[in-house]
Write an enzyme that holds these catalytic residues in place. Structure first.
Site, mmCIF file in Angstrom:
data_model
loop_
_atom_site.group_PDB
_atom_site.id
_atom_site.type_symbol
_atom_site.label_atom_id
_atom_site.label_comp_id
_atom_site.label_asym_id
_atom_site.label_seq_id
_atom_site.Cartn_x
_atom_site.Cartn_y
_atom_site.Cartn_z
ATOM 1 N N ASP A 7 0.905 -1.188 -0.063
ATOM 2 C CA ASP A 7 -0.029 0.112 -0.097
ATOM 3 C C ASP A 7 1.041 1.180 0.062
ATOM 4 O O ASP A 7 2.305 1.399 0.172
ATOM 5 C CB ASP A 7 -1.011 -0.020 1.186
ATOM 6 C CG ASP A 7 -1.930 1.340 1.180
ATOM 7 O OD1 ASP A 7 -2.495 1.530 0.101
ATOM 8 O OD2 ASP A 7 -2.046 1.924 2.444
ATOM 9 N N SER A 8 0.228 2.457 -0.428
ATOM 10 C CA SER A 8 0.931 3.594 -0.305
ATOM 11 C C SER A 8 1.529 3.997 1.221
ATOM 12 O O SER A 8 2.242 4.742 1.321
ATOM 13 C CB SER A 8 0.008 4.732 -0.671
ATOM 14 O OG SER A 8 -0.821 4.948 -0.030
ATOM 15 N N CYS A 70 -4.013 -1.284 -2.277
ATOM 16 C CA CYS A 70 -4.254 0.164 -2.545
ATOM 17 C C CYS A 70 -4.905 0.160 -3.657
ATOM 18 O O CYS A 70 -4.617 -0.302 -4.894
ATOM 19 C CB CYS A 70 -2.671 0.575 -2.821
ATOM 20 S SG CYS A 70 -2.810 2.271 -3.348
ATOM 21 N N GLU A 162 -2.631 9.335 7.720
ATOM 22 C CA GLU A 162 -1.115 9.071 7.739
ATOM 23 C C GLU A 162 -0.477 9.827 8.980
ATOM 24 O O GLU A 162 0.658 9.559 9.379
ATOM 25 C CB GLU A 162 -0.267 9.275 6.396
ATOM 26 C CG GLU A 162 -0.690 8.163 5.648
ATOM 27 C CD GLU A 162 0.032 6.867 5.471
ATOM 28 O OE1 GLU A 162 1.233 6.783 5.789
ATOM 29 O OE2 GLU A 162 -0.805 5.946 5.137
ATOM 30 N N CYS A 194 -11.210 2.661 -0.718
ATOM 31 C CA CYS A 194 -9.529 2.865 -0.265
ATOM 32 C C CYS A 194 -9.221 2.274 1.051
ATOM 33 O O CYS A 194 -10.085 2.441 1.879
ATOM 34 C CB CYS A 194 -9.562 4.527 0.060
ATOM 35 S SG CYS A 194 -7.894 5.097 0.595
ATOM 36 N N HIS A 196 -7.369 2.679 3.189
ATOM 37 C CA HIS A 196 -7.449 3.524 4.650
ATOM 38 C C HIS A 196 -8.541 3.562 5.261
ATOM 39 O O HIS A 196 -8.838 3.819 6.317
ATOM 40 C CB HIS A 196 -6.816 4.916 4.235
ATOM 41 C CG HIS A 196 -5.161 4.945 4.067
ATOM 42 N ND1 HIS A 196 -4.587 4.556 3.120
ATOM 43 C CD2 HIS A 196 -4.281 5.495 4.997
ATOM 44 C CE1 HIS A 196 -3.287 4.836 2.898
ATOM 45 N NE2 HIS A 196 -3.088 5.157 4.328
HETATM 46 N N1 DGL Z 1 -4.681 3.165 0.563
HETATM 47 C C1 DGL Z 1 -4.767 3.630 -0.668
HETATM 48 C C2 DGL Z 1 -5.822 3.393 -1.557
HETATM 49 O O1 DGL Z 1 -6.713 2.117 -1.329
HETATM 50 C C3 DGL Z 1 -4.659 5.024 -0.388
HETATM 51 C C4 DGL Z 1 -3.966 5.886 -1.849
HETATM 52 C C5 DGL Z 1 -3.273 7.073 -1.435
HETATM 53 O O2 DGL Z 1 -2.251 7.072 -0.897
HETATM 54 O O3 DGL Z 1 -3.872 8.481 -1.669
HETATM 55 O O4 DGL Z 1 -6.380 4.010 -2.385
#
Ligand code: DGL
Length: 270
Positions: A7-8, A70, A162, A194, A196
């Site tokens: 993931d990011s 992600c 974050e 997403c 998150h």
């Molecule tokens: N968890 C990522 C997603 O599902 C977040 C992406 C981001 O870093 O903006 O899109």
């Protein structure tokens, strides 16, 4: 036999946790690209370059199969990666399809023509890049007809998570739900598009009200991963140790992750 989860940043931990519960004997290597999060405000080339670099690191850690936990990378980079970059002996899978199969009441890999489904009004909450890609609507159109999707780009939510600022994240979620409701007053289902966002699932549910079914990806992706590994046991890579890798500051990232998942998590430098 290790599987990579990317993931990011921290959001993919929601998928990792569900995958660990479903597959307790499989070691997972997690890669969070916190130094470059959020991805949701980046362009497609940038997301592709960052995602491929992260996946190469997971291959180097002995993971032949990598899950892009992600949506932004799945929406903006996965198809290009699969078409021209992933070698024959490796696999990279995304997180959209299991969710859409659940929404459209399909079994895994049911490729029959699109058909009418029970839900007609769906709210999609996702990052600006995921919304702009229209990947969700594209995948849905392969499987269902007559579904009206209203997408809300939830700017700022990933950054706030974050940063560990959950008060700001909650306020942003409530304002994004209000904005969605102005466009679609009565959705039947809401997709947390997403990884998150499940960290704020209660807030989404509260703001949407009890009549809206909220779909989030963690358990759906874990189930489809288990199914995939049953059919492709050879894709369990050579790695034997689970670990958590970050491009950010390992101390800071470990402390946020520990707070989110309520168990000790120790990241090391990627
Ligand atoms: N968890 C990522 C997603 O599902 C977040 C992406 C981001 O870093 O903006 O899109």
């Amino acid at each position: 036999m290790a599987v990579g989860i990317f993931d990011s940043g921290l959001g993919g931990l929601t998928v990792l946790d569900a995958a660990r519960r479903r597959l307790p004997d499989v070691p997972f290597v997690y890669f969070g690209d916190s130094a470059h999060a959020p991805y949701g405000v980046r362009d497609a080339d940038d997301i592709y370059n960052l995602t491929t670099a992260a996946v190469e690191r997971l291959w180097a850690a002995g993971c032949d199969l990598v899950i892009l936990a992600c949506n932004t990378a799945s929406a903006a980079a996965l198809r290009r990666m699969q078409e021209s970059w992933v070698p024959r002996d490796k696999r990279v899978l995304g997180v959209f399809v299991p969710l859409i199969e659940a929404l459209t009441e399909r079994q895994w890999g049911d490729n029959s023509p699109p058909r009418e489904v029970a839900v007609k009004h769906v709210a999609l909450f996702a990052t600006p890049a995921t919304v702009a890609s229209r990947a969700f609507q594209r995948e849905l159109a392969f499987r269902a007809i007559g579904v009206d999707v209203e997408a809300q780009a939830c700017g700022g939510v990933v950054d706030a998570i974050e940063e560990g600022d959950m008060i700001l994240a909650e306020a942003l979620v409530r304002s994004h739900v209000d904005a969605l409701r102005r466009k679609m007053p009565s959705p039947e289902a809401a997709i947390l598009g997403c990884t998150h966002y499940p960290l704020l699932q209660d807030v989404f549910q509260d703001a949407l009200g009890p009549d809206v079914s909220v779909y989030s990806q963690a358990d759906l992706v874990a189930e489809s991963l288990a199914d995939y590994l049953e059919r492709h046991p050879g894709m369990l890579g050579s790695g034997t140790d689970g670990m958590y890798l970050t491009t950010g500051d390992p101390r800071r990232v470990s402390s946020r992750a520990t707070q989110f998942l309520r168990r000790q998590i120790t990241f090391e430098q990627a």
